[in-house]
Design a protein around this motif. Sequence first.
Motif, PDB file in Angstrom:
ATOM      1  N   TYR A 113      32.761  46.396  32.833  1.00  0.00           N
ATOM      2  CA  TYR A 113      33.096  45.745  34.244  1.00  0.00           C
ATOM      3  C   TYR A 113      32.103  45.255  34.851  1.00  0.00           C
ATOM      4  O   TYR A 113      32.278  44.162  35.547  1.00  0.00           O
ATOM      5  CB  TYR A 113      34.456  46.459  34.875  1.00  0.00           C
ATOM      6  N   THR A 114      31.179  46.202  35.017  1.00  0.00           N
ATOM      7  CA  THR A 114      29.805  45.608  35.810  1.00  0.00           C
ATOM      8  C   THR A 114      29.339  44.531  35.045  1.00  0.00           C
ATOM      9  O   THR A 114      28.638  43.691  35.702  1.00  0.00           O
ATOM     10  CB  THR A 114      28.765  46.873  35.651  1.00  0.00           C
ATOM     11  N   GLY A 168      28.004  48.142  41.446  1.00  0.00           N
ATOM     12  CA  GLY A 168      27.914  47.966  39.978  1.00  0.00           C
ATOM     13  C   GLY A 168      27.827  49.502  39.270  1.00  0.00           C
ATOM     14  O   GLY A 168      28.669  49.874  38.346  1.00  0.00           O
ATOM     15  N   LEU A 181      31.294  41.451  36.379  1.00  0.00           N
ATOM     16  CA  LEU A 181      30.548  41.097  37.711  1.00  0.00           C
ATOM     17  C   LEU A 181      29.246  40.451  37.583  1.00  0.00           C
ATOM     18  O   LEU A 181      29.127  39.066  38.164  1.00  0.00           O
ATOM     19  CB  LEU A 181      30.149  42.473  38.409  1.00  0.00           C
TER      20      LEU A 181
END
Length: 389
Positions: free
Chosen positions: A158-159, A147, A162
């Motif tokens: 975007y982390t 991450g 996830l």
Amino acid sequence: MKKSLLSLALGGLGIGVTEFTIMGMLPDVARDLDISIPVAGYLISAYALGVVVGAPLLVISMDRFSPTKTLILLMVLFTVFNGLSIIAPDYELLLASRFVSGLPHGAFFGVGSVVASRLADKGREARAVAIMFSGLTVANLLGVPLGTYIGHHFSWRYTFLLIALIGLVTILALKVWMPKMEARKNTGNPWKDFSIFRNGNVWFMVLIFSVAPGALFAWISYIAPLMTEVSGIAEKHLPYIMVLAGFGMFAGNLIGGKLSDAFSPSATVIAILGFQIVCMVLIYYTAFHPWASLTMTFLTGVATFAIVPPLTVLLLNSVKSDAEMLVASLGPACFNIANALGAFLGGIPIDKGYGYTSPEWVGVAMAAAGIAISLLYLRRNKKLKYTGE
């Protein structure tokens, strides 16, 4: 490993990534939102406060559901709330989304701790709890570095995507692998469970959990600037440093589980807190040397997470009550009070100009306070046992 425990570990993985990745991404978030690193640190505290608020409220409000259904609902909330961080346009909304994403955290670990102890073979309760919390340590070993890498090289948003995906996988695993369990028998008004706070042991547990783990968060909340500004390690190596810290936490979690099954949980807690103090002092004096700093990153990871299984078992054993889910939820809730306190108090000496090694003395003070409270708890219970109360 039982698949049912693995599903709990997956939940711990998602929670661990959302709780700890923000620490490695603080410089990136601060730059993107044009705020200082200490101000970005309040994102850590906001999440922790969400855990504190959500743990008892969600456990009580879901009292009528079975443990399995409760765990699934909590992970649904976790996934949706973390999704809010993906689209937060500014600091204020990100701060709010961090708060609400913390709400299911404590309830999940509280209910999960009870479920893990029920699923465990006799005499291996602490190790079963450690398996659940191994998700947190795997998060620090693999999820958090990944991450951090994504946040640093692409976008911290975007982390959080996830994290939401991990939440979806956990929901599926709980539905498929977790055995059906009976809901608690209807005892009328579930809010009467708050009567547990009349028990003095509960308040000792609240104090221990709210203070002792603060050493972890005073240290790791500012590990990124500590490594880059003090140890002189390039920022691009931060993901690997988080892997090293995560490996230490993974090992520490397993060690703590075995020690607390072999010895008394209270003695294990005190011994580990003593080791934490040693680690904090050594970090302060060796952080200027890169290899010594890396060595202490691993050892401190071991010390700070070895305390989790014995503290959890100590909590479960401290109060005999039908409100076991609420009792268990106090641990994660108060653990995140320590999170908020460690991050907040650790930032004060930095703001005062004492440098990025100064939070380690905050860690020393919090670990020492944890030892003192633990000793008072032991003295109280020995006295109660002796007088027959």
